[in-house]
Motif scaffolding. Structure first.
Motif, mmCIF file in Angstrom:
data_model
loop_
_atom_site.group_PDB
_atom_site.id
_atom_site.type_symbol
_atom_site.label_atom_id
_atom_site.label_comp_id
_atom_site.label_asym_id
_atom_site.label_seq_id
_atom_site.Cartn_x
_atom_site.Cartn_y
_atom_site.Cartn_z
ATOM 1 N N ARG A 69 0.841 -1.197 0.000
ATOM 2 C CA ARG A 69 0.000 0.000 0.000
ATOM 3 C C ARG A 69 0.880 1.252 0.000
ATOM 4 O O ARG A 69 1.877 1.326 0.708
ATOM 5 C CB ARG A 69 -0.880 -0.014 1.237
ATOM 6 C CG ARG A 69 -1.842 1.097 1.288
ATOM 7 C CD ARG A 69 -2.708 0.973 2.498
ATOM 8 N NE ARG A 69 -3.718 2.001 2.453
ATOM 9 C CZ ARG A 69 -4.345 2.468 3.486
ATOM 10 N NH1 ARG A 69 -4.092 1.969 4.672
ATOM 11 N NH2 ARG A 69 -5.235 3.407 3.348
ATOM 12 N N TRP A 101 -9.444 -3.074 -9.620
ATOM 13 C CA TRP A 101 -8.626 -4.215 -9.233
ATOM 14 C C TRP A 101 -7.789 -4.665 -10.425
ATOM 15 O O TRP A 101 -8.283 -4.769 -11.535
ATOM 16 C CB TRP A 101 -9.492 -5.381 -8.765
ATOM 17 C CG TRP A 101 -10.127 -5.150 -7.433
ATOM 18 C CD1 TRP A 101 -11.416 -4.807 -7.184
ATOM 19 C CD2 TRP A 101 -9.490 -5.247 -6.158
ATOM 20 N NE1 TRP A 101 -11.629 -4.684 -5.840
ATOM 21 C CE2 TRP A 101 -10.463 -4.955 -5.181
ATOM 22 C CE3 TRP A 101 -8.205 -5.554 -5.738
ATOM 23 C CZ2 TRP A 101 -10.173 -4.962 -3.822
ATOM 24 C CZ3 TRP A 101 -7.915 -5.553 -4.385
ATOM 25 C CH2 TRP A 101 -8.896 -5.268 -3.439
ATOM 26 N N SER A 120 -4.755 -1.033 -1.766
ATOM 27 C CA SER A 120 -4.894 -2.304 -1.069
ATOM 28 C C SER A 120 -4.248 -3.422 -1.891
ATOM 29 O O SER A 120 -4.236 -3.357 -3.117
ATOM 30 C CB SER A 120 -6.377 -2.611 -0.858
ATOM 31 O OG SER A 120 -6.541 -3.833 -0.187
ATOM 32 N N ILE A 122 -4.147 -7.801 -1.932
ATOM 33 C CA ILE A 122 -4.648 -9.059 -1.381
ATOM 34 C C ILE A 122 -3.964 -10.194 -2.135
ATOM 35 O O ILE A 122 -3.917 -10.199 -3.362
ATOM 36 C CB ILE A 122 -6.174 -9.169 -1.543
ATOM 37 C CG1 ILE A 122 -6.834 -8.044 -0.734
ATOM 38 C CG2 ILE A 122 -6.675 -10.524 -1.123
ATOM 39 C CD1 ILE A 122 -8.331 -7.984 -0.869
#
Length: 126
Positions: A69, A101, A120, A122
């Motif tokens: 991040r 994304w 973000s 993931i």
């Protein structure tokens, strides 16, 4: 007498400029974008050498990095081929306006469309 010296000096300067300009023009070539490239030498033109193509692909494989991040997502990963349109099927939340994304390496990265700023990251489940 002054006139003769000035005329001789002017002729010498003009002749020297013309010769050096010709020599410089002979060494100048245009590159692919229409700019002058004086350093171009045909003996070292490796653009069509297959060894360099293989090396470029190896560099891409080694470029696996850990995204965090606050970093900026590289422009090459902001392309549509990395875009994740089915984020709900992959268990991701809806991106806020101006973000989307991207699937990069083994991670889903939520990055700003305009700047590439990462909001973000993931880890992807296989």
């Amino acid at each position: 007498m002054k006139r003769l010296i000035i005329t001789t000096l002017a002729a010498t300067l003009l002749a020297g400029t013309a010769l050096s300009g010709t020599a410089m023009a002979a060494g100048q070539r245009y590159d692919d974008h229409g700019r002058y490239d004086q350093r171009h030498d045909n003996r070292h033109d490796n653009r069509h050498d297959s060894r360099y193509d293989r090396r470029d692909h190896r560099d891409d494989r080694r470029d696996h990095r850990r995204w965090e991040r606050g970093q900026r997502l590289d422009a090459r990963y902001r392309d549509n081929r990395y875009y994740v349109s089915d984020y709900r099927a992959r268990g991701l939340r809806a991106p806020p306006r101006g973000y989307r994304w991207q699937r990069v390496d083994d991670s889903y990265v939520l990055a700003a469309v305009a700047t590439g700023l990462i909001a973000s990251v993931i880890i992807a489940n296989h």
